[in-house]
Design a protein around this motif. Structure first.
Motif, PDB file in Angstrom:
ATOM      1  N   VAL A  57      82.493 -12.660  20.743  1.00  0.00           N
ATOM      2  CA  VAL A  57      82.859 -12.010  19.473  1.00  0.00           C
ATOM      3  C   VAL A  57      83.779 -10.818  19.672  1.00  0.00           C
ATOM      4  CG1 VAL A  57      80.839 -12.772  18.182  1.00  0.00           C
ATOM      5  CG2 VAL A  57      80.751 -10.605  19.391  1.00  0.00           C
ATOM      6  N   SER A  58      83.690 -10.137  20.812  1.00  0.00           N
ATOM      7  CA  SER A  58      84.510  -8.948  21.041  1.00  0.00           C
ATOM      8  C   SER A  58      85.979  -9.266  21.255  1.00  0.00           C
ATOM      9  CB  SER A  58      83.991  -8.168  22.244  1.00  0.00           C
ATOM     10  OG  SER A  58      82.669  -7.757  22.040  1.00  0.00           O
ATOM     11  N   SER A  59      86.281 -10.446  21.785  1.00  0.00           N
ATOM     12  CA  SER A  59      87.670 -10.788  22.082  1.00  0.00           C
ATOM     13  C   SER A  59      88.161 -12.027  21.332  1.00  0.00           C
ATOM     14  CB  SER A  59      87.856 -10.983  23.593  1.00  0.00           C
ATOM     15  OG  SER A  59      86.968 -11.953  24.082  1.00  0.00           O
ATOM     16  N   GLN A  60      87.358 -12.539  20.395  1.00  0.00           N
ATOM     17  CA  GLN A  60      87.770 -13.700  19.600  1.00  0.00           C
ATOM     18  C   GLN A  60      88.714 -13.237  18.497  1.00  0.00           C
ATOM     19  OE1 GLN A  60      87.157 -17.126  19.850  1.00  0.00           O
ATOM     20  NE2 GLN A  60      88.695 -17.165  18.256  1.00  0.00           N
ATOM     21  N   PRO A  61      90.016 -13.588  18.596  1.00  0.00           N
ATOM     22  CA  PRO A  61      90.955 -13.172  17.550  1.00  0.00           C
ATOM     23  C   PRO A  61      90.678 -13.942  16.257  1.00  0.00           C
ATOM     24  CG  PRO A  61      92.046 -14.607  19.119  1.00  0.00           C
ATOM     25  CD  PRO A  61      90.659 -14.377  19.635  1.00  0.00           C
ATOM     26  N   ILE A  62      90.944 -13.303  15.144  1.00  0.00           N
ATOM     27  CA  ILE A  62      90.713 -13.957  13.855  1.00  0.00           C
ATOM     28  C   ILE A  62      92.028 -14.139  13.108  1.00  0.00           C
ATOM     29  CG2 ILE A  62      88.340 -13.171  13.631  1.00  0.00           C
ATOM     30  CD1 ILE A  62      89.315 -10.955  11.768  1.00  0.00           C
ATOM     31  N   GLU A  63      92.067 -15.190  12.299  1.00  0.00           N
ATOM     32  CA  GLU A  63      93.211 -15.471  11.451  1.00  0.00           C
ATOM     33  C   GLU A  63      92.707 -15.786  10.051  1.00  0.00           C
ATOM     34  OE1 GLU A  63      95.772 -18.464  13.090  1.00  0.00           O
ATOM     35  OE2 GLU A  63      95.747 -17.528  15.067  1.00  0.00           O
ATOM     36  N   ASP A  64      93.572 -15.620   9.084  1.00  0.00           N
ATOM     37  CA  ASP A  64      93.216 -15.842   7.691  1.00  0.00           C
ATOM     38  C   ASP A  64      92.681 -17.255   7.475  1.00  0.00           C
ATOM     39  OD1 ASP A  64      93.028 -15.010   4.981  1.00  0.00           O
ATOM     40  OD2 ASP A  64      94.829 -16.182   4.525  1.00  0.00           O
ATOM     41  N   GLY A  65      91.580 -17.355   6.734  1.00  0.00           N
ATOM     42  CA  GLY A  65      91.012 -18.635   6.335  1.00  0.00           C
ATOM     43  C   GLY A  65      90.071 -19.264   7.343  1.00  0.00           C
ATOM     44  N   GLN A  66      89.820 -18.622   8.458  1.00  0.00           N
ATOM     45  CA  GLN A  66      88.953 -19.227   9.465  1.00  0.00           C
ATOM     46  C   GLN A  66      87.478 -19.132   9.076  1.00  0.00           C
ATOM     47  OE1 GLN A  66      90.324 -17.179  13.041  1.00  0.00           O
ATOM     48  NE2 GLN A  66      91.435 -19.017  13.649  1.00  0.00           N
ATOM     49  N   HIS A  67      86.718 -20.134   9.526  1.00  0.00           N
ATOM     50  CA  HIS A  67      85.276 -20.189   9.296  1.00  0.00           C
ATOM     51  C   HIS A  67      84.572 -20.243  10.647  1.00  0.00           C
ATOM     52  CE1 HIS A  67      81.387 -21.217   7.615  1.00  0.00           C
ATOM     53  NE2 HIS A  67      81.323 -22.240   8.451  1.00  0.00           N
ATOM     54  N   TYR A  68      83.725 -19.258  10.898  1.00  0.00           N
ATOM     55  CA  TYR A  68      82.966 -19.168  12.147  1.00  0.00           C
ATOM     56  C   TYR A  68      81.513 -19.507  11.895  1.00  0.00           C
ATOM     57  CZ  TYR A  68      87.004 -16.945  14.164  1.00  0.00           C
ATOM     58  OH  TYR A  68      88.267 -16.708  14.623  1.00  0.00           O
TER      59      TYR A  68
END
Length: 144
Positions: free
Chosen positions: A119-130
């Motif tokens: 979680v600390s280094s997982q980049p996020i982008e618009d619209g993603q579902h984790y």
């Protein structure tokens, strides 16, 4: 003469270790996941031990999942942190999944694909579902 050879060997060994460290750092920063700038809407589903599911959404300017999760109202999580790997989540909303105690862990997925980063280094982008899923080690091939 033997003393000079011994000192020379130490210098070369130290230089080799330094060079290896520099190369490893360069590789890490070359292949480190890129984070996107700007506002993003992401969602997180938490699936607990009994299969119960809870959902959160957040609009954030953060670049990585951990910081976005901190902005999710009503979501609490904690764990152990290392400099090398960041946060290893052990507890989500009071439910613990500790490999040492519970023989389980919190698995992180992007959609249905296991994440390559924590979680600390997982980049996020618009619209993603984790998804954070409580998983027994036996389901991963460990002992039960």
């Amino acid at each position: 003469m033997n003393s000079k050879l011994h000192k020379s060997w130490k210098v070369w060994a130290l230089a080799a270790v330094f060079l290896a460290a520099v190369l490893l750092a360069a590789l890490y920063f070359s292949f480190k996941p890129a984070a996107s700038e700007g506002s993003k809407q992401i969602s997180l589903e938490v699936i607990g031990r009994e299969g119960d599911s809870s959902n959160w959404e957040v609009r954030t300017d953060e670049k990585y999942l951990e910081q976005a999760m901190e902005e999710m109202e009503g979501l609490s999580f904690s764990g152990s942190r290392t400099d090398a790997f960041g946060l290893m989540i052990l507890t989500v909303n009071g439910e613990e999944a500790d490999p040492q105690k519970d023989n389980a862990y919190w698995a992180l997925y992007l959609e249905d694909t296991p994440c390559s980063y924590g979680v600390s280094s997982q980049p996020i982008e618009d619209g993603q579902h984790y998804r954070l899923v409580y998983e027994p080690l036996s389901s991963w091939g460990g002992e039960s």
